[in-house]
Structures are given as structure tokens and as C-alpha cells.
Motif scaffolding. Structure first.
Motif, PDB file in Angstrom:
ATOM      1  N   ARG A 163      29.008  31.739  41.495  1.00  0.00           N
ATOM      2  CA  ARG A 163      30.088  32.610  41.985  1.00  0.00           C
ATOM      3  C   ARG A 163      31.343  32.488  41.135  1.00  0.00           C
ATOM      4  NH1 ARG A 163      29.258  30.496  47.964  1.00  0.00           N
ATOM      5  NH2 ARG A 163      27.549  31.860  48.570  1.00  0.00           N
ATOM      6  N   ILE A 164      32.056  33.595  41.082  1.00  0.00           N
ATOM      7  CA  ILE A 164      33.434  33.595  40.606  1.00  0.00           C
ATOM      8  C   ILE A 164      34.255  33.885  41.849  1.00  0.00           C
ATOM      9  CG2 ILE A 164      35.166  34.699  39.152  1.00  0.00           C
ATOM     10  CD1 ILE A 164      32.855  35.415  37.210  1.00  0.00           C
ATOM     11  N   ARG A 165      35.097  32.917  42.219  1.00  0.00           N
ATOM     12  CA  ARG A 165      35.862  33.027  43.475  1.00  0.00           C
ATOM     13  C   ARG A 165      37.352  33.011  43.164  1.00  0.00           C
ATOM     14  NH1 ARG A 165      37.966  29.030  46.447  1.00  0.00           N
ATOM     15  NH2 ARG A 165      36.730  27.460  45.360  1.00  0.00           N
ATOM     16  N   THR A 218      44.194  33.859  39.878  1.00  0.00           N
ATOM     17  CA  THR A 218      43.459  32.673  39.441  1.00  0.00           C
ATOM     18  C   THR A 218      42.096  32.687  40.116  1.00  0.00           C
ATOM     19  OG1 THR A 218      44.445  31.314  41.180  1.00  0.00           O
ATOM     20  CG2 THR A 218      45.518  31.268  39.025  1.00  0.00           C
ATOM     21  N   ALA A 219      41.103  32.192  39.397  1.00  0.00           N
ATOM     22  CA  ALA A 219      39.737  32.167  39.926  1.00  0.00           C
ATOM     23  C   ALA A 219      38.994  30.975  39.339  1.00  0.00           C
ATOM     24  CB  ALA A 219      39.014  33.460  39.580  1.00  0.00           C
ATOM     25  N   VAL A 220      37.919  30.587  40.024  1.00  0.00           N
ATOM     26  CA  VAL A 220      37.073  29.493  39.570  1.00  0.00           C
ATOM     27  C   VAL A 220      35.630  29.964  39.483  1.00  0.00           C
ATOM     28  CG1 VAL A 220      38.536  27.643  40.469  1.00  0.00           C
ATOM     29  CG2 VAL A 220      36.728  28.593  41.909  1.00  0.00           C
ATOM     30  N   ALA A 228      40.046  30.216  35.470  1.00  0.00           N
ATOM     31  CA  ALA A 228      40.719  31.190  34.597  1.00  0.00           C
ATOM     32  C   ALA A 228      41.912  31.781  35.333  1.00  0.00           C
ATOM     33  CB  ALA A 228      39.759  32.304  34.187  1.00  0.00           C
ATOM     34  N   GLU A 229      42.842  32.276  34.557  1.00  0.00           N
ATOM     35  CA  GLU A 229      44.026  32.946  35.091  1.00  0.00           C
ATOM     36  C   GLU A 229      44.234  34.218  34.282  1.00  0.00           C
ATOM     37  OE1 GLU A 229      48.690  31.996  34.946  1.00  0.00           O
ATOM     38  OE2 GLU A 229      47.503  30.508  36.027  1.00  0.00           O
ATOM     39  N   LEU A 268      36.736  37.015  31.823  1.00  0.00           N
ATOM     40  CA  LEU A 268      36.816  35.711  31.178  1.00  0.00           C
ATOM     41  C   LEU A 268      35.684  34.775  31.609  1.00  0.00           C
ATOM     42  CD1 LEU A 268      40.670  35.107  31.448  1.00  0.00           C
ATOM     43  CD2 LEU A 268      39.374  35.495  29.331  1.00  0.00           C
ATOM     44  N   LEU A 269      35.313  34.817  32.887  1.00  0.00           N
ATOM     45  CA  LEU A 269      34.339  33.870  33.429  1.00  0.00           C
ATOM     46  C   LEU A 269      32.906  34.400  33.484  1.00  0.00           C
ATOM     47  CD1 LEU A 269      36.484  32.432  36.363  1.00  0.00           C
ATOM     48  CD2 LEU A 269      35.909  31.281  34.217  1.00  0.00           C
TER      49      LEU A 269
END
Length: 89
Positions: A18-20, A31-33, A57-58, A68-69
């Protein structure tokens, strides 16, 4: 929490990549992780907090952080490498 998920796919073994989003909705910068939820699809999927972040990422928008992710999120080899580096595997 479902609204915070910007991208999700399932690995063949069952875990979800996941990208959360970790910032509030509508707030800039976004912002995400990148995370792997090994509890996905199990009765324990709703227990506990969020999975440990493999990367973050931001950016100015949700689309930017996903861009980015996402290449890493789509690559099983990179996911496995990040999990080993974070001692999650």
C-alpha cells in the motif's frame, strides 16, 4: 482509513502493498508511506495499528507522492529488499 489508501495491490502470498497518505486530507504538502500489510485478508486485518513504513515521500499532491512511490510498490524484488533492510522479513 480506507480514504488514506492511495494505491494497493496484493502479493501472491496474500499481503497487501500500500501507499498510504499520512498527512491530513486536503493539506499540502502531502506525505505518504509505502507499507506491506501482512495481515491483509485475515481475521486480524483490523487489529493493531498501521504497518511499518518501508519508504516515505512528500509532494505537492497525492498524484505526485504516488508517482514517487508506485515504481517501488509495483516491484516485488524491491519490496522484498526493503523488508529485509527493515528487518521485517
Amino acid at each position: 482509513m480506507a480514504d488514506d489508501i492511495l494505491y494497493q495491490r496484493f502479493l501472491s502470498q496474500g499481503p497487501a502493498v500500500r501507499i498510504r497518505r499520512t498527512s491530513e486530507a486536503g493539506v499540502a504538502p502531502v506525505t505518504a508511506v509505502l507499507e506491506v500489510d501482512r495481515r491483509a485478508g485475515t481475521p486480524r486485518s483490523m487489529e493493531g495499528g498501521p504497518s511499518p513504513a518501508l519508504s516515505h515521500a512528500e509532494g505537492a499532491s497525492e498524484a505526485e507522492v504516488v508517482a514517487l512511490l508506485e515504481p517501488t510498490a509495483r516491484d516485488d524484488r524491491q519490496i522484498a529488499q526493503l523488508m529485509r533492510e527493515k528487518r521485517l522479513r
